[in-house]
Design a protein around this motif. Sequence first.
Motif, PDB file in Angstrom:
ATOM      1  N   ALA A 165      -4.005 -15.704   7.813  1.00  0.00           N
ATOM      2  CA  ALA A 165      -4.658 -17.085   8.358  1.00  0.00           C
ATOM      3  C   ALA A 165      -5.202 -17.165   9.334  1.00  0.00           C
ATOM      4  N   GLN A 166      -4.345 -17.010  11.151  1.00  0.00           N
ATOM      5  CA  GLN A 166      -4.951 -17.155  11.643  1.00  0.00           C
ATOM      6  C   GLN A 166      -5.352 -16.484  12.803  1.00  0.00           C
ATOM      7  N   SER A 167      -5.841 -15.215  12.687  1.00  0.00           N
ATOM      8  CA  SER A 167      -6.615 -14.134  12.589  1.00  0.00           C
ATOM      9  C   SER A 167      -7.971 -14.400  12.847  1.00  0.00           C
ATOM     10  N   PRO A 168      -8.439 -14.350  14.411  1.00  0.00           N
ATOM     11  CA  PRO A 168      -9.827 -14.895  14.643  1.00  0.00           C
ATOM     12  C   PRO A 168     -10.980 -13.621  13.608  1.00  0.00           C
ATOM     13  N   ASP A 169     -10.476 -12.154  13.776  1.00  0.00           N
ATOM     14  CA  ASP A 169     -10.329 -10.813  12.946  1.00  0.00           C
ATOM     15  C   ASP A 169      -9.595 -10.771  12.661  1.00  0.00           C
ATOM     16  N   TRP A 170      -9.016 -10.455  11.643  1.00  0.00           N
ATOM     17  CA  TRP A 170      -7.714 -10.423  10.523  1.00  0.00           C
ATOM     18  C   TRP A 170      -8.142  -8.456  11.199  1.00  0.00           C
ATOM     19  N   GLN A 171      -8.903  -8.349   9.896  1.00  0.00           N
ATOM     20  CA  GLN A 171      -9.706  -6.684   9.511  1.00  0.00           C
ATOM     21  C   GLN A 171      -9.583  -5.790  11.006  1.00  0.00           C
ATOM     22  N   LYS A 172      -9.173  -6.455  11.979  1.00  0.00           N
ATOM     23  CA  LYS A 172      -9.109  -5.563  13.049  1.00  0.00           C
ATOM     24  C   LYS A 172      -8.182  -5.671  13.747  1.00  0.00           C
ATOM     25  N   ASP A 173      -6.767  -6.327  13.975  1.00  0.00           N
ATOM     26  CA  ASP A 173      -6.079  -7.341  13.661  1.00  0.00           C
ATOM     27  C   ASP A 173      -4.725  -6.353  14.091  1.00  0.00           C
ATOM     28  N   ARG A 174      -4.293  -5.556  15.649  1.00  0.00           N
ATOM     29  CA  ARG A 174      -3.528  -4.789  15.548  1.00  0.00           C
ATOM     30  C   ARG A 174      -2.304  -4.922  14.801  1.00  0.00           C
ATOM     31  N   THR A 175      -1.964  -6.591  14.829  1.00  0.00           N
ATOM     32  CA  THR A 175      -0.373  -6.759  14.827  1.00  0.00           C
ATOM     33  C   THR A 175      -0.247  -6.556  12.916  1.00  0.00           C
ATOM     34  N   GLY A 194      -8.305 -11.958   2.666  1.00  0.00           N
ATOM     35  CA  GLY A 194      -8.539 -12.774   4.150  1.00  0.00           C
ATOM     36  C   GLY A 194      -9.755 -13.825   4.304  1.00  0.00           C
ATOM     37  N   GLU A 195     -10.679 -13.802   3.474  1.00  0.00           N
ATOM     38  CA  GLU A 195     -11.748 -15.047   4.196  1.00  0.00           C
ATOM     39  C   GLU A 195     -10.963 -16.748   3.587  1.00  0.00           C
ATOM     40  N   LYS A 202      -5.992 -23.320   6.341  1.00  0.00           N
ATOM     41  CA  LYS A 202      -6.316 -24.557   6.908  1.00  0.00           C
ATOM     42  C   LYS A 202      -7.017 -26.115   6.786  1.00  0.00           C
ATOM     43  N   ASP A 203      -7.247 -25.529   5.468  1.00  0.00           N
ATOM     44  CA  ASP A 203      -8.180 -26.828   4.928  1.00  0.00           C
ATOM     45  C   ASP A 203      -6.427 -28.174   4.676  1.00  0.00           C
ATOM     46  N   PRO A 204      -7.373 -28.925   6.186  1.00  0.00           N
ATOM     47  CA  PRO A 204      -6.617 -30.397   6.061  1.00  0.00           C
ATOM     48  C   PRO A 204      -5.782 -31.571   5.109  1.00  0.00           C
ATOM     49  N   ILE A 205      -7.074 -31.048   4.079  1.00  0.00           N
ATOM     50  CA  ILE A 205      -6.814 -32.266   2.830  1.00  0.00           C
ATOM     51  C   ILE A 205      -5.788 -32.286   1.579  1.00  0.00           C
ATOM     52  N   ILE A 206      -5.374 -30.362   1.483  1.00  0.00           N
ATOM     53  CA  ILE A 206      -5.050 -30.199   0.170  1.00  0.00           C
ATOM     54  C   ILE A 206      -3.384 -29.902   0.875  1.00  0.00           C
ATOM     55  N   GLY A 207      -2.543 -30.123  -0.559  1.00  0.00           N
ATOM     56  CA  GLY A 207      -1.302 -30.513   0.195  1.00  0.00           C
ATOM     57  C   GLY A 207      -0.889 -28.911  -0.536  1.00  0.00           C
TER      58      GLY A 207
END
Length: 527
Positions: A165-175, A194-195, A202-207
């Motif tokens: 959720a925090q990775s800018p490109d999760w499909q290439k994120d080594r971790t 992933g997208e 990241k939705d700031p409104i929904i619980g």
Amino acid sequence: MFLLIPGRHHLLSDFQFKYLHRLLQNQLEGEQDVQGQTMPASAITAVIFAVTSANHLGTKRNPVPFYLRAMIIQEFSSYLDIPVFVYGIDDVGEISDFAGYTLKSIRHSSEGLHQLTPENTVVICSTAVKDMYTSLGYKVLPAELDITTGQLEHPLPWDIVRLIAQSPDWQKDRTVLDLIHPASFKIWKQYKIGEKVQHILKDPIIGADGDLTTTRDYNAYVKQMDEIAALKYQETAPYIQPGNIGDIGCAAGSWIKMGCEDERLHECDFYGIEVSRHLFEICYQRKHNGDFANPSVFFSQKNAVTSLVFDPGSMNTIHTSSLTHEIASYGSEQDLRDFIANRYQELAPGGVWINRDVVGPENKNEIVLLWLDHTDGENKQWAAGITDNQELAAALEKLSTRAKFIRFAQDFRHQEGYKLAYEWVTIGGQTYCRLRMQDACEFLFTKDYTDNWLSEMHETFCFWSFADWKHELECAGFRVDKLSKPYRNEWIVENRLEGKTKLFREQEDGLQEIPFPVSHMLLLARK
């Protein structure tokens, strides 16, 4: 011996595969359970995944639908040389015997094929849920948990979800690639999970569970929505353009139900969008019950603030009712502007957005005097401290209008940091409350929603006037139809305001009584 793995299973990790592979190869021999006991060798006949919260999807706690979680497990199982079974376990809230409920659900879903007991089943669990199973006599293997330190040695699957959720490109994120199992990666990539997860988390409104508010009594809310559904439809029906018709914030689907019964629209497709999981489930159930005369009715649980919910240029009519004030209340005015921009993109040229909602007065910053009856109820503030919706509603109904205002002033958007400024003044022997016109209207048009008081106290009705709305719509590219209008709900005036309260303007020659202002609007925004 069965291996039972309970969990939400949004993805499976590389560690989980290696751990399972080891257990299967060694037939449990030499493994230590969470109580430090060494397991003897036992022949394993099957692995059973209990997918909890299977009836939840699209929420921060459960972003991935059950069918995709089941596909991930099925793909994962192809790497294991043993039968694997998947059972969905519905969410039932916080219960002390959730383990027992899970076991009963598996027995029921499998039609008795898998009757799991402490004698024929070993559980794999590294979270606090393990204690529920040990209390029932089950042996539990710790998986990611180090039983000597009580700490996790390896990331849980949900930890990997949060990394994605925090990775800018999760499909290439080594971790991520080091931790996720190839089966999970395959399904997540193929279905763009992933997208979607990034968008939801990241939705700031929904619980966490897909709701704007946790204080709403949905039984009372749905009843209120159904009671006024006919009025909403009659007011908006003349402006509906046939074709693709969307109802955003569709609640229990009542407006769509009436649209399906409208002869003009029998060949149309209806799309209901609801962000609240509780209401979405009601819509889904009503569809299965055959409540909609038109078979082309589709419901989705989505947030229309942070993204498009329909294809660009695809909709002939978009309808919203009693929704836009909630966006500003639980989010911000900028969130509402984003919502407006999204609707413009979704409409086809010539399409119309019909928005029915509350509205603020044009003179919202004027300082006025508000007379409040103190003889129509009790004047003790004994309703303070009550949090049960029904008990609080009963207490509020006993208060006088003036006492209810005092409670309102304390509660209104208190959690949002708002402080309602007012003062009591005496003129000609009569007591008045001096305050801004906007704050007066917030009270006047909210005070009787006692069934959902705790929820309503988060919501602002009067942040934009009709002129403000017209300006914002035109800035987004819309043309506001001349048939659009603000109006006063005369039923509210006659039944809830007259005799209980009055508005006055201070002038040099005395007080001038002010008519109650507009309370609602019908906006027809055309592309």
